[in-house]
Design a protein around this motif. Structure first.
Motif, short mmCIF file in Angstrom:
data_model
loop_
_atom_site.label_atom_id
_atom_site.label_comp_id
_atom_site.label_asym_id
_atom_site.label_seq_id
_atom_site.Cartn_x
_atom_site.Cartn_y
_atom_site.Cartn_z
N CYS A 1 -1.03 -36.54 86.66
CA CYS A 1 -1.44 -37.61 85.76
C CYS A 1 -2.85 -37.37 85.23
N VAL A 2 -3.12 -38.00 84.11
CA VAL A 2 -4.49 -38.03 83.60
C VAL A 2 -5.13 -39.29 84.16
N GLU A 3 -6.28 -39.13 84.77
CA GLU A 3 -7.02 -40.27 85.31
C GLU A 3 -8.30 -40.45 84.50
N LEU A 4 -8.72 -41.69 84.34
CA LEU A 4 -9.92 -42.02 83.59
C LEU A 4 -10.86 -42.83 84.45
N ALA A 5 -12.15 -42.70 84.16
CA ALA A 5 -13.17 -43.49 84.85
C ALA A 5 -14.30 -43.78 83.88
N ALA A 6 -14.74 -45.02 83.86
CA ALA A 6 -15.91 -45.38 83.08
C ALA A 6 -17.12 -44.73 83.73
N VAL A 7 -18.03 -44.23 82.92
CA VAL A 7 -19.23 -43.57 83.43
C VAL A 7 -20.37 -44.58 83.41
N THR A 8 -21.05 -44.71 84.55
CA THR A 8 -22.17 -45.64 84.68
C THR A 8 -23.45 -44.86 84.92
N ASP A 9 -24.57 -45.56 84.92
CA ASP A 9 -25.87 -44.91 85.15
C ASP A 9 -25.87 -44.02 86.39
N ALA A 10 -25.26 -44.50 87.45
CA ALA A 10 -25.28 -43.77 88.71
C ALA A 10 -24.39 -42.53 88.68
N VAL A 11 -23.47 -42.48 87.74
CA VAL A 11 -22.47 -41.41 87.72
C VAL A 11 -22.75 -40.33 86.67
N GLY A 12 -23.18 -40.72 85.49
CA GLY A 12 -23.39 -39.76 84.41
C GLY A 12 -23.87 -40.44 83.15
#
Length: 80
Positions: free
Chosen positions: A25-36
């Motif tokens: 599957c393709v998975e998605l994640a919102a990127v936040t300050d702490a992540v990128g």
């Protein structure tokens, strides 16, 4: 832009509820300050969760999804 998913520590990955159990599957994640870079969404292959991740802006992802909904990629389907 790209990175490795393992560098996106703390990312909350999710996939479509229509995804099967095959692990491809393709998975998605919102990127936040702490992540990128803020304002981006990360995409990865669930089969290789620590490998490459593509980072796209929310605007670019929105434009892509609009084009998918409008059928602009239907010619790429096997049955088309």
């Amino acid at each position: 832009m790209h990175t490795t998913a393992s560098h996106l520590v703390g990312a909350a990955w999710r996939r479509s509820r229509y995804s099967g159990k095959q692990g491809n599957c393709v998975e998605l994640a919102a990127v936040t300050d702490a992540v990128g870079p803020v304002g981006h969404v990360a995409l990865r292959n669930s089969r290789f969760p620590d490998d490459a991740a593509l980072l796209v802006t929310r605007a670019d992802l929105g434009a892509f999804l609009s084009d998918v909904r409008a059928g602009r990629f239907d010619d790429l389907l096997e049955d088309a």
